[in-house]
Design a protein around this motif. Structure first.
Motif, mmCIF file in Angstrom:
data_model
loop_
_atom_site.group_PDB
_atom_site.id
_atom_site.type_symbol
_atom_site.label_atom_id
_atom_site.label_comp_id
_atom_site.label_asym_id
_atom_site.label_seq_id
_atom_site.Cartn_x
_atom_site.Cartn_y
_atom_site.Cartn_z
ATOM 1 N N THR A 1 24.804 -1.413 -20.862
ATOM 2 C CA THR A 1 23.525 -2.106 -21.021
ATOM 3 C C THR A 1 23.435 -3.227 -20.008
ATOM 4 O O THR A 1 24.370 -4.028 -19.866
ATOM 5 C CB THR A 1 23.385 -2.696 -22.436
ATOM 6 O OG1 THR A 1 23.531 -1.663 -23.405
ATOM 7 C CG2 THR A 1 22.021 -3.352 -22.604
ATOM 8 N N VAL A 2 22.309 -3.279 -19.292
ATOM 9 C CA VAL A 2 22.010 -4.392 -18.387
ATOM 10 C C VAL A 2 20.689 -4.991 -18.855
ATOM 11 O O VAL A 2 19.673 -4.281 -18.931
ATOM 12 C CB VAL A 2 21.903 -3.932 -16.922
ATOM 13 C CG1 VAL A 2 21.531 -5.099 -16.021
ATOM 14 C CG2 VAL A 2 23.212 -3.296 -16.469
ATOM 15 N N ALA A 3 20.676 -6.273 -19.192
ATOM 16 C CA ALA A 3 19.498 -6.897 -19.785
ATOM 17 C C ALA A 3 19.220 -8.244 -19.139
ATOM 18 O O ALA A 3 20.146 -9.003 -18.822
ATOM 19 C CB ALA A 3 19.696 -7.080 -21.283
ATOM 20 N N VAL A 4 17.939 -8.540 -18.978
ATOM 21 C CA VAL A 4 17.460 -9.854 -18.544
ATOM 22 C C VAL A 4 16.653 -10.430 -19.697
ATOM 23 O O VAL A 4 15.805 -9.732 -20.278
ATOM 24 C CB VAL A 4 16.592 -9.751 -17.278
ATOM 25 C CG1 VAL A 4 16.077 -11.122 -16.876
ATOM 26 C CG2 VAL A 4 17.379 -9.119 -16.139
ATOM 27 N N PHE A 5 16.889 -11.691 -20.058
ATOM 28 C CA PHE A 5 16.227 -12.266 -21.223
ATOM 29 C C PHE A 5 15.638 -13.640 -20.903
ATOM 30 O O PHE A 5 16.073 -14.327 -19.969
ATOM 31 C CB PHE A 5 17.198 -12.390 -22.401
ATOM 32 C CG PHE A 5 18.436 -13.199 -22.100
ATOM 33 C CD1 PHE A 5 18.448 -14.581 -22.225
ATOM 34 C CD2 PHE A 5 19.609 -12.566 -21.687
ATOM 35 C CE1 PHE A 5 19.591 -15.318 -21.958
ATOM 36 C CE2 PHE A 5 20.758 -13.297 -21.416
ATOM 37 C CZ PHE A 5 20.750 -14.677 -21.551
ATOM 38 N N GLU B 1 17.276 -18.681 -20.320
ATOM 39 C CA GLU B 1 17.072 -17.473 -19.537
ATOM 40 C C GLU B 1 18.413 -17.040 -18.949
ATOM 41 O O GLU B 1 19.327 -17.852 -18.778
ATOM 42 C CB GLU B 1 16.044 -17.680 -18.422
ATOM 43 C CG GLU B 1 16.423 -18.719 -17.398
ATOM 44 C CD GLU B 1 15.349 -18.893 -16.332
ATOM 45 O OE1 GLU B 1 14.193 -18.503 -16.598
ATOM 46 O OE2 GLU B 1 15.666 -19.420 -15.257
ATOM 47 N N GLY B 2 18.513 -15.761 -18.651
ATOM 48 C CA GLY B 2 19.760 -15.265 -18.086
ATOM 49 C C GLY B 2 19.810 -13.756 -18.137
ATOM 50 O O GLY B 2 18.791 -13.077 -18.309
ATOM 51 N N TYR B 3 21.017 -13.216 -17.989
ATOM 52 C CA TYR B 3 21.184 -11.771 -18.037
ATOM 53 C C TYR B 3 22.566 -11.426 -18.584
ATOM 54 O O TYR B 3 23.494 -12.253 -18.583
ATOM 55 C CB TYR B 3 20.968 -11.129 -16.662
ATOM 56 C CG TYR B 3 21.872 -11.620 -15.559
ATOM 57 C CD1 TYR B 3 23.106 -11.017 -15.321
ATOM 58 C CD2 TYR B 3 21.494 -12.684 -14.746
ATOM 59 C CE1 TYR B 3 23.932 -11.457 -14.310
ATOM 60 C CE2 TYR B 3 22.320 -13.134 -13.726
ATOM 61 C CZ TYR B 3 23.534 -12.514 -13.506
ATOM 62 O OH TYR B 3 24.359 -12.960 -12.497
#
Length: 699
Positions: free
Chosen positions: A532-536, A566-568
């Motif tokens: 899983t690769v996520a940006v939030f 914010e981050g990933y």
């Protein structure tokens, strides 16, 4: 206590004896159960990390981790057993993206994506947060897995917070006989015994019993811990369509030499302190005992081949008794000059929770879509009393404060001088969610929760009356590029009622904001492993931020703040091959307040990685390891700094026979000296290098 410990040990021996003398009654439970009897959410392959079954934690829809449009981490029973993760703190400290802020022994904050985690579930049903931080050491022997859904999951919990939701999934009975036991020892004169037996008791009746008993000293001076746990659960097939489950757990955690606050981080002249790892400010008379009993009744009825009706009632009763000693101020270089506070506290929380839902499939436009509707209610009573010797106070400490010589004061039991607290909460909500299939590749997830919250009572002299009424929407979109690649995005409003009080002991009310996430997931090995690769990105206002303890009552007080995060995240978990299991993640988070100031005690960069490998040429031998790394952090007031550090753990296990295996676990192999947390302006050190030995038996 001695009687209960003896009973637990006898029960463990009896369970093992039962397992040794009983034959297997079925080979495959899953093939023999109707849909109502198993929702198949606890599928677990032999020795697989992560979880390849379904999860309802985020949405209450029966979605796989691959299909859920959020980052989901599942810590399986195999992982807990491999690394001796016997406490919830240990599991979450091992979980990628989560920080475990042990501000004191047995009082902990959990954070994810920069915010405190305040959302907790048992078997997918949310439980209202009570104390503001986790107290005691919850034992994990009860659980089959622990799920962590990153970001807001307000459809189910009613507490849409942008950090994460932790779902504790209880062990359930099996049709076939299963039995196991384990004995372990550590180098601090500690032992642990646990046992687990499950199987068919008769036609249409299955049961499971889990017991654990543990007693250990510590690397910290004068600190000792004990745990006694019992869990029993029964399943009854009322009909081919109806399953009744009844369970009860008892978890008693007793700790002596307990820290209240921790160690000073700087001397009066501004130079940093540098104590031994074992240093503690706690005298031997200090303690905190946490007793939790939980009973649940669950009914599942298969309405048709596509619809299920589910109802669950849970009653939880938690009592905490403590006598504590707190040191205040900055010492002189000769360790003199500190003052102290003492207190005796009685805290309790009673929860009655009920959740009923209907879920299933409907066909519209020639395509099948998922739908769930439900109602959730929780009644909570929170009580507290403080006993302080305000008349005499406490004398100034000498330079020997770390030797544990401070005498116990005269706590006045009949008169809670520090004040009392009795707060009643009523949570209720209606929720609905749907997963709409536009095509074989494109699906939309949408839902909302109408949450109502009312609180009344008195919290240590301050009125605790507050209420809230909010509609919390949730949106998600997923696009399956190939069988093994999924693009997704999700957005949720944030609504999180808080029990926190301000410095005037007035309730803060609810925190509100929004949370979003986009990313992709890639499956390997038939979805046994997922990348899983996520940006939030999240923002929340009126968020309670700890500022200190009230001087009269000792109650933790908070100020309302607005914070942005914010981050990933990059995470890989599961079985990459028959021999290799892995759970690894990298998290980058930037969290600031409304003025742009960085929240310094949360690491900006963090890596957590663990793996186990079964040697092909020596199939009885398995090796495993854990790497945890984080970059530099400081306290909010910049009174202390923790340089970046890494911790290495190692495990070696060898299968002596088909039923018996032995293992050695070496934690903090590199013997790193580090603070457990800089969440507060006091801290204590984490455990140095230590070794544990264990022997396990499985039927």
């Amino acid at each position: 206590m001695a009687n209960y410990t003896t009973l637990s040990l006898r029960a463990a021996v009896a369970l093992v004896s039962f397992g040794m003398t009983t034959t297997v009654v079925a080979q495959n439970a899953g093939d023999q159960k109707v849909a109502a009897k198993r929702d198949n959410t606890a599928v677990e392959y032999v020795h697989v990390y992560g979880e390849q079954g379904k999860t309802t934690t985020a949405t209450n829809l029966n979605l796989s981790l691959f299909e859920t449009p959020q980052t989901v981490t599942a810590i399986s029973r195999s992982q807990m057993d491999d690394f001796l993760l016997d406490k919830a703190n240990e599991v979450l400290d091992y979980t990628p993206g989560v920080t475990v802020e042990e501000v004191e022994t047995h009082r902990t904050y959990y954070t994810a994506r920069g915010f405190d985690i305040v959302n907790f579930q048992y078997d997918g049903v949310g439980t209202p947060f009570a104390f503001g931080l986790v107290q005691g050491q919850s034992d994990t022997a009860v659980y089959q897995k622990i799920e962590v859904v990153k970001g807001a999951a307000g459809l189910i919990t009613g507490l849409a917070n942008p950090s994460a939701t932790i779902n504790y999934v209880r062990k359930r009975p099996t049709e076939d006989l299963q039995a196991n036991a384990r004995a372990s020892v550590n180098e601090w004169n500690g032992y642990r015994l646990d046992g687990d037996v499950s199987g068919r008791l008769g036609d249409g009746v299955r049961g499971r019993v889990v017991v654990a008993s543990e007693d250990t000293e510590s690397y910290l001076d004068r600190h000792e811990d004990s745990t006694n746990l019992f869990y029993g659960v029964l399943e009854f097939d009322l009909s081919e369509e109806t399953l009744l489950t009844v369970g009860h757990s008892y978890d008693l955690n007793e700790a002596d030499g307990i820290l209240w606050g921790a160690l000073p981080l700087s001397y009066s002249d501004g130079t940093p302190t540098d104590y031994e790892v074992s240093t503690s400010s706690a005298p031997d008379w200090s303690f905190r005992d946490t007793e939790q009993q939980q009973t649940f009744v669950e009914l599942k009825h298969q309405l048709s081949d596509k619809w299920m009706l589910s109802g669950i009632y849970t009653k939880t009763d938690t009592d905490i008794e403590s006598e504590l000693f707190y040191i205040a101020g900055s010492p002189n270089p000769d360790e003199s000059g500190l003052s102290a506070y003492t207190g005796r506290y009685l805290n309790g929380v009673k929860r009655d929770m009920f959740d009923i839902s209907a879920s299933g499939y409907i066909e519209v436009g020639g395509r099948e879509h998922q739908l769930v509707v439900g109602y959730n209610r929780a009644d909570v009573e929170i009580t507290g009393a403080s006993y302080l010797d305000l008349a005499n106070g406490y004398p100034a400490l000498g330079s020997d404060w770390a030797q544990g010589n401070s005498p116990r004061p005269n706590f006045v039991d009949h008169d809670p001088i520090g004040g009392t607290s009795k707060v009643e909460q009523e949570h209720q909500s209606f929720y609905a969610a749907a997963r709409i299939s536009f095509s074989d590749q494109l699906s939309a997830l949408m839902g909302a929760r109408k949450a109502e919250y009312e609180q009344s009572g008195v919290s240590y002299g301050g009125l605790a009356n507050t209420d809230a009424d909010e509609l919390v929407p949730y949106f998600g979109l997923s696009y399956q590029v190939t069988d093994d690649v999924m693009l997704y995005g999700s957005h949720s409003e944030v609504f999180s009622p808080q029990l926190f009080v301000d410095p005037q002991l007035r309730p803060l009310g609810a925190a509100k904001g929004e949370s979003s996430e986009i990313g992709f997931k890639t499956a390997f090995n038939n979805e046994r492993a997922i990348l899983t690769v996520a940006v939030f990105q999240s923002e929340i206002g009126n968020l309670g931020v700890f500022v200190g303890n009230d001087i009269d009552s000792g109650v933790a007080t908070y100020e309302p703040k607005t914070q942005e995060s914010e981050g990933y995240e990059i995470e890989l978990a599961g079985q990459l091959s028959d021999e290799l299991n892995i759970s690894a993640g990298y998290t980058k988070v930037d969290i600031r307040d409304v003025n742009g100031e960085v929240i310094p005690y949360i690491p900006e960069h963090m890596i957590k990685a663990s793996a186990s490998y079964q040697i092909p040429r020596i199939p009885a031998l398995k090796v495993g390891g854990v790497l945890k790394w984080q970059d530099t952090i400081t306290t909010t007031g910049a009174t202390a700094k923790q340089q970046s550090y890494a911790l290495l753990d190692l495990v070696l296990s060898y299968r002596l026979s088909e039923q018996v295996s032995a293992a050695i676990n070496i934690n903090n192999l590199n013997d790193e000296k580090y603070y457990n947390s800089l969440y507060w302006d006091q801290a204590y050190f984490g455990a140095p290098r230590n070794v544990a030995l264990s022997v396990s038996w499985t039927l």
